[in-house]
Design an enzyme around this catalytic site. Structure first.
Site, PDB file in Angstrom:
ATOM      1  NE  ARG A 191      34.424  40.869  39.527  1.00 41.81           N
ATOM      2  CZ  ARG A 191      34.826  40.361  40.404  1.00 41.81           C
ATOM      3  NH1 ARG A 191      35.885  39.541  40.446  1.00 41.81           N
ATOM      4  NH2 ARG A 191      34.154  40.453  41.548  1.00 41.81           N
ATOM      5  CG  ASN A 234      36.585  43.818  39.740  1.00 42.66           C
ATOM      6  OD1 ASN A 234      36.014  44.158  38.645  1.00 42.66           O
ATOM      7  ND2 ASN A 234      36.067  43.721  40.716  1.00 42.66           N
TER       8      ASN A 234
END
Length: 99
Positions: A24, A42
């Site tokens: 990320r 996520n």
């Protein structure tokens, strides 16, 4: 961003070893480098998903990055893109990591 560059929005989901490998953070960095906005998070089933918006050519660059590069320790098995559409204006102010 210049008018008439053709802004697009696309959703994505990346599968493989993409959690616990700073995926990320690297996605956010690459999106910001390209001047794109959107988000990444996520999922509960081990993937990373999000949305990216910006000039079509830059969005294509991030799509390629999500398909082939990712974070240094990630192993991407699949990147899927959906809901691609032209937009008149950006719907996000920046590129965020959502929890």
């Amino acid at each position: 961003m210049a008018e008439g560059e053709g802004l697009v929005s696309v959703d994505y989901e990346v599968s493989g070893k993409v959690q616990g490998v700073f995926f990320r953070k690297y996605t956010q960095g690459e999106a910001k480098r390209l001047g794109l906005v959107g988000w990444v998070q996520n999922t509960s089933h081990g993937t990373v998903q999000g949305q990216v918006q910006g000039p079509a050519a830059r969005v294509r660059e991030l799509q390629e990055w999500l398909r082939k590069v990712g974070s240094p320790q990630s192993r991407i098995s699949r990147a899927e893109f959906s809901n691609e559409k032209k937009i008149a204006a950006l719907e996000h102010k920046d590129f965020q990591i959502l929890k």
